[in-house]
Design a protein around this motif. Structure first.
Motif, PDB file in Angstrom:
ATOM      1  N   MET A   1       0.828  -1.203   0.000  1.00  0.00           N
ATOM      2  CA  MET A   1       0.000   0.000   0.000  1.00  0.00           C
ATOM      3  C   MET A   1       0.866   1.258   0.000  1.00  0.00           C
ATOM      4  N   GLY A   2       1.942   1.242   0.785  1.00  0.00           N
ATOM      5  CA  GLY A   2       2.843   2.388   0.832  1.00  0.00           C
ATOM      6  C   GLY A   2       3.466   2.665  -0.522  1.00  0.00           C
ATOM      7  N   SER A   3       3.886   1.600  -1.204  1.00  0.00           N
ATOM      8  CA  SER A   3       4.483   1.756  -2.529  1.00  0.00           C
ATOM      9  C   SER A   3       3.479   2.338  -3.504  1.00  0.00           C
ATOM     10  N   ARG A   4       2.241   1.907  -3.411  1.00  0.00           N
ATOM     11  CA  ARG A   4       1.224   2.393  -4.340  1.00  0.00           C
ATOM     12  C   ARG A   4       0.864   3.846  -4.068  1.00  0.00           C
ATOM     13  N   ILE A   5       0.835   4.245  -2.812  1.00  0.00           N
ATOM     14  CA  ILE A   5       0.610   5.654  -2.492  1.00  0.00           C
ATOM     15  C   ILE A   5       1.778   6.485  -3.025  1.00  0.00           C
ATOM     16  N   ALA A   6       3.006   5.976  -2.840  1.00  0.00           N
ATOM     17  CA  ALA A   6       4.190   6.674  -3.357  1.00  0.00           C
ATOM     18  C   ALA A   6       4.091   6.850  -4.869  1.00  0.00           C
ATOM     19  N   CYS A   7       3.624   5.807  -5.559  1.00  0.00           N
ATOM     20  CA  CYS A   7       3.485   5.879  -7.015  1.00  0.00           C
ATOM     21  C   CYS A   7       2.491   6.958  -7.424  1.00  0.00           C
ATOM     22  N   HIS A   8       1.396   7.087  -6.670  1.00  0.00           N
ATOM     23  CA  HIS A   8       0.400   8.074  -7.083  1.00  0.00           C
ATOM     24  C   HIS A   8       0.912   9.494  -6.860  1.00  0.00           C
ATOM     25  N   PHE A   9       1.680   9.716  -5.823  1.00  0.00           N
ATOM     26  CA  PHE A   9       2.286  11.041  -5.660  1.00  0.00           C
ATOM     27  C   PHE A   9       3.296  11.300  -6.776  1.00  0.00           C
ATOM     28  N   ASN A  49      -0.835  -5.357 -12.069  1.00  0.00           N
ATOM     29  CA  ASN A  49      -1.815  -4.990 -13.086  1.00  0.00           C
ATOM     30  C   ASN A  49      -3.195  -4.911 -12.432  1.00  0.00           C
ATOM     31  N   PRO A  50      -3.848  -3.742 -12.468  1.00  0.00           N
ATOM     32  CA  PRO A  50      -3.445  -2.532 -13.175  1.00  0.00           C
ATOM     33  C   PRO A  50      -2.312  -1.798 -12.475  1.00  0.00           C
ATOM     34  N   SER A  51      -1.542  -1.061 -13.271  1.00  0.00           N
ATOM     35  CA  SER A  51      -0.351  -0.403 -12.750  1.00  0.00           C
ATOM     36  C   SER A  51      -0.707   0.786 -11.856  1.00  0.00           C
ATOM     37  N   PRO A  52       0.062   0.991 -10.783  1.00  0.00           N
ATOM     38  CA  PRO A  52      -0.184   2.148  -9.925  1.00  0.00           C
ATOM     39  C   PRO A  52       0.420   3.443 -10.483  1.00  0.00           C
ATOM     40  N   ILE A  53       1.170   3.350 -11.585  1.00  0.00           N
ATOM     41  CA  ILE A  53       1.906   4.498 -12.108  1.00  0.00           C
ATOM     42  C   ILE A  53       1.371   4.862 -13.487  1.00  0.00           C
ATOM     43  N   PHE A 132      -0.913  16.845  12.688  1.00  0.00           N
ATOM     44  CA  PHE A 132      -1.123  15.407  12.532  1.00  0.00           C
ATOM     45  C   PHE A 132      -2.600  15.096  12.351  1.00  0.00           C
ATOM     46  N   CYS A 133      -2.919  14.164  11.447  1.00  0.00           N
ATOM     47  CA  CYS A 133      -4.281  13.652  11.312  1.00  0.00           C
ATOM     48  C   CYS A 133      -4.245  12.359  10.499  1.00  0.00           C
ATOM     49  N   GLY A 134      -5.392  11.765  10.265  1.00  0.00           N
ATOM     50  CA  GLY A 134      -5.464  10.580   9.437  1.00  0.00           C
ATOM     51  C   GLY A 134      -5.659  10.962   7.977  1.00  0.00           C
ATOM     52  N   SER A 135      -5.062  10.174   7.077  1.00  0.00           N
ATOM     53  CA  SER A 135      -5.295  10.351   5.632  1.00  0.00           C
ATOM     54  C   SER A 135      -5.478   8.951   5.056  1.00  0.00           C
ATOM     55  N   HIS A 136      -6.717   8.500   5.036  1.00  0.00           N
ATOM     56  CA  HIS A 136      -7.013   7.119   4.662  1.00  0.00           C
ATOM     57  C   HIS A 136      -7.261   7.007   3.163  1.00  0.00           C
ATOM     58  N   PHE A 137      -6.258   6.501   2.437  1.00  0.00           N
ATOM     59  CA  PHE A 137      -6.401   6.216   1.016  1.00  0.00           C
ATOM     60  C   PHE A 137      -7.038   4.840   0.855  1.00  0.00           C
ATOM     61  N   PHE A 138      -7.939   4.719  -0.094  1.00  0.00           N
ATOM     62  CA  PHE A 138      -8.500   3.408  -0.411  1.00  0.00           C
ATOM     63  C   PHE A 138      -7.617   2.727  -1.456  1.00  0.00           C
ATOM     64  N   ASN A 139      -7.541   1.416  -1.381  1.00  0.00           N
ATOM     65  CA  ASN A 139      -6.630   0.645  -2.221  1.00  0.00           C
ATOM     66  C   ASN A 139      -7.370   0.042  -3.424  1.00  0.00           C
ATOM     67  N   PRO A 140      -6.815   0.159  -4.652  1.00  0.00           N
ATOM     68  CA  PRO A 140      -5.552   0.794  -5.019  1.00  0.00           C
ATOM     69  C   PRO A 140      -5.700   2.320  -5.128  1.00  0.00           C
ATOM     70  N   PRO A 141      -4.753   3.068  -4.566  1.00  0.00           N
ATOM     71  CA  PRO A 141      -4.915   4.523  -4.440  1.00  0.00           C
ATOM     72  C   PRO A 141      -4.984   5.279  -5.758  1.00  0.00           C
ATOM     73  N   ARG A 142      -4.405   4.721  -6.833  1.00  0.00           N
ATOM     74  CA  ARG A 142      -4.543   5.423  -8.120  1.00  0.00           C
ATOM     75  C   ARG A 142      -5.980   5.378  -8.625  1.00  0.00           C
TER      76      ARG A 142
END
Length: 776
Positions: A1-9, A49-53, A132-142
């Protein structure tokens, strides 16, 4: 999940530092072994697949490291997002280390899906807690649009406001401010909905196939519906969330529904967890070389071949395109489907109303969370509105599902619906003030659903022309899959005529699931099967002429595609003055798959663009080969950025918008800029340099070689030869300058000749009857 969030940024141009743990067996000083976990996770994400980038090259914006060696680098970062395992003690340990190095004012958020946000901030400094707060991304974040922002009592209001705005505008999210309650908004309502259906199935014996038929696209939900969604998510994950809710919401009036049904408990014990374990509610097996799908009998827990199911009420709604109208019919049905809908959705309506103000103070946040996080076209309050609030309450009471008191108060105040449209904006009923207010953050959006009823200028059976204001018209398609047939051709020409007479410009966009799936191949098939080639020639000529009118009208035409823009939909974009594309754009000239070449000016346009892009010193045959293969292999972009690489979009001219809600507003803005900067009507091109026999042989030899290697069929060779002939400008003895009309004639002749081929008709029939590409 962290990698996919990184990809979307990284997708939106941000430089990202991605950190993970150091493996236990890593050697001191050996960066490769110490960064193995983070590098492996990122590599796995990029291969998924599908790609996060959006584009593989964007991954270069991500730098990897580890917690032990690289944590000091976060002093250079503006936003730190924690995405570690769902354990409070580990999260608190991570934040202790983060605070050692973060600079004052740095945003810190957690992507937790369930741990109370305020607990993670305990023991931290005042500056940390304020930011500080929560930032809840749903998976896959892209792909899933929901981003829940969950502040604590210490979070600065401007921090939450910034995250809501940044997430929507730049990350393309539907951002929702949530309270720090168990599962926040999306999962609280979504898991309740799933669990209530699971219990209904246990109680009534309704089958898996029946439930998924009833809870899929027919009610505006994803194709994965209920049980298939559970398989994809994983039954262990679903059970974990449901158990967490059961334990942490003691005051919830429907707490018992979070209890796990017996058949699900048994499935988890058997490790039938869904897709991750190879079987869950569904499983797939090979039988005689073919894939066979099985579904679980919830009573016997034995698998049986999946069966197609039909309901009389669903059959009656097949011709009803409007979801609100369809919902009314389905809820009023007297068959098994009607019983199901009334039972589960009346329960959902009551539950959602009772979650206010517990999880949210406003109704629109609940609907937005379900739209963006679970893919529902209409959230619970939107569905309720479609059925009529007051009329539905009487049925709900009779079924034992009494809504919250504020709903009765709303009706007593004179308000009859949760939402209404005024001046092109959607307003929601505000419970505290008992008035309607505009949904915050939507002021800059232009949404056709909100303005169509009052701003329609003209319409026919397949299109609507709407006045966007400031002298700009919009043309939208609303045929099936937004395919382009006679009614759409008429609409395009009418919109251009109206714009040329009384307006400044035209935008072509719509709010359908896809921009356009291309030309109406069913119509082409019927004319070809009847061998009415004279009529077919007139139809293709009309299509080409319309595309040329898009290019050469006296007003600017801007296309705003999203999702699928295939075949004729792609050709329309190729001829626009400018394209404002949504980042999620799957664009391509895919006619090869039905045994044809692009016949609406697409092949001509690729020859023209090839001519314009050739520079002195270029190896012309290489450029020709690239264009030839793009069409010949029916390449479809996996994002708007990849569409630039394929030549469907033009660098320096076309633009990309990440926020879907802002697409039309940006397209209108770009159209106005073109008009106000002194738009000059273009002149038809007569200076297109084509290469003739210099490259024609290359196309022929390439196709023949692929055939010899058994990569393509004999019919593919024939199509490839036709394609090469048009792209090369015919069998000219030397490079020559030709006109667009010359190329359009070649293109049309090739297209019609292929329509006379039996194997082409077989390919078209395969698409029409089964949606499958036939390689005959």
């Amino acid at each position: 999940m962290g990698s996919r969030i990184a990809c979307h940024f990284a997708n939106i141009g941000v430089q990202v530092l991605l950190l993970d743990m150091v493996p236990k067996d890593a050697a001191p000083g050996d960066a490769k072994s110490r960064n193995k976990l983070v590098n492996d996770a990122l590599a796995a994400a990029l291969k998924s697949n599908p790609s996060p980038i959006y584009l593989n090259a964007f991954a270069k914006r991500i730098t990897t490291g580890n917690f032990d060696d690289d944590m000091p680098k976060i002093a250079e970062c503006d936003w730190v997002i924690e995405v570690v395992v769902e354990r409070l003690d580990i999260k608190q340990l991570v934040f202790t280390n983060v605070e050692k190095y973060r600079k004052a004012g740095t945003l810190v958020t957690s992507n937790t899906s369930g741990i109370p946000i305020h607990l993670m901030a305990e023991g931290r400094s005042e500056d940390f807690r304020k930011h500080f707060c929560g930032s809840h991304f749903f998976n896959p974040p892209r792909y899933l649009k929901l981003l829940e922002v969950i502040p604590t009592a210490d979070t600065l209001p401007e921090v939450a406001d910034f995250l809501l705005h940044y997430g929507e505008k730049y990350l393309g999210k539907t951002t929702v401010l949530a309270k720090d309650t168990p599962a926040f908004i999306g999962n609280r309502i979504g898991v309740f909905s799933i669990m209530s259906i699971l219990h209904y199935a246990e109680k009534t014996g309704i089958t898996i196939e029946e439930v998924d038929k009833l809870t899929g696209p027919v009610i505006g939900h994803p194709k994965s519906a209920t049980f298939r969604t559970s398989d994809v998510v994983g039954l262990d994950t679903m059970v974990h969330v449901a158990n967490g809710l059961s334990q942490n919401v003691p005051g919830d009036e429907s707490r018992d529904l979070f209890r796990i049904p017996g058949y699900v408990t048994k499935m988890v014990e058997n490790n039938w967890l869904g897709s991750k374990s190879g079987q869950g509610f569904y499983k797939k097996e090979k039988v005689d070389g073919a894939s066979v799908f099985y579904t679980l009998d919830l009573k016997t827990l034995e698998y049986q071949p999946s069966k197609k199911v039909k309901f009389p009420s669903l059959e009656t709604t097949k011709a009803v395109d409007n979801l609100r109208d369809r919902m009314k019919i389905l809820f009023a049905a007297t068959d098994k489907a009607g019983d199901f809908y009334r039972a589960v959705f009346f329960q959902l309506f009551a539950y959602a109303s009772n979650r206010i103000p517990e999880i949210s103070d406003e109704i629109y946040k609940i609907d937005a969370a379900m739209n963006a996080g679970f893919g529902w076209e209409m959230g619970p309050f939107e569905k309720w509105d479609a059925l009529g609030v007051e009329a539905t309450i009487k049925q709900m009471e009779a079924a034992g599902n009494k809504p919250a008191q504020w709903v009765y108060d709303m009706l007593q105040s004179g308000a009859s619906a949760f939402y209404k449209i005024e001046d092109g904006k959607k307003l929601y009923y505000d419970i505290l003030s008992k008035t309607y207010k505009i949904i915050p953050g939507t002021e800059e959006f232009i949404l056709l659903d909100n303005i169509r009823s009052s701003n329609t200028v003209w319409k026919n059976s397949g299109t609507t022309i709407t006045d966007l204001g400031d002298g700009i018209l919009n043309l939208e398609f609303h045929t099936k899959m937004n395919t382009i047939g006679g009614e759409v051709i008429e609409g395009i020409n009418k919109a251009i005529t109206l714009a040329e007479q009384s307006y400044k410009g035209l935008v072509i966009s719509n709010e359908g699931a896809n921009f356009s799936a291309g030309a109406n191949v069913g119509m082409i098939f019927m004319m070809a099967i009847e061998q009415d080639f004279e009529e077919l020639n007139m139809v293709i000529r009309a299509f080409q002429n319309t595309m040329m009118r898009v290019r050469y009208s006296s007003i600017p035409v801007v296309a705003a595609p999203h999702q699928m823009a295939l075949g004729g939909g792609c050709e329309l974009c190729l001829h626009a003055d400018k394209v404002v594309a949504h980042a999620e754009l799957y664009m391509g000239l895919v006619e090869f798959g039905v045994g044809l070449i692009p016949g609406g000016g697409g092949t001509k346009e690729f020859a023209l663009r090839l001519s314009d892009e050739l520079q002195d010193g270029d190896i012309e045959t290489n450029n020709f080969r690239d264009r030839f293969l793009t069409i010949g292999q029916a390449k479809v972009s996996t994002s708007a950025y990849e569409a630039f690489n394929y030549g469907y979009l033009k660098k320096g001219r076309d633009v990309v918008v990440v926020s879907r809600n802002r697409l039309l507003a940006e397209a209108k803005k770009q159209c106005l800029l073109l008009a106000e900067e002194g738009y000059v009507q273009p002149v038809k091109r007569t200076d297109i340099r084509v290469l003739g026999k210099q490259v024609l042989g290359l196309g022929y030899v390439g196709a023949n070689t692929m055939y010899s290697g058994n990569y393509i069929s004999e019919h593919d060779v024939k199509i490839s030869h036709k394609l090469a002939y048009v792209l090369a400008g015919g069998d000219l003895s030397q490079p020559s300058l030709v006109s667009e009309d010359y190329l359009l004639n070649l293109e049309r002749e090739a297209f019609i000749s292929l329509c006379a081929e039996r194997k082409t008709l077989e390919r078209i029939q395969s698409i029409l009857t089964g949606g499958k590409v036939l390689r005959n």
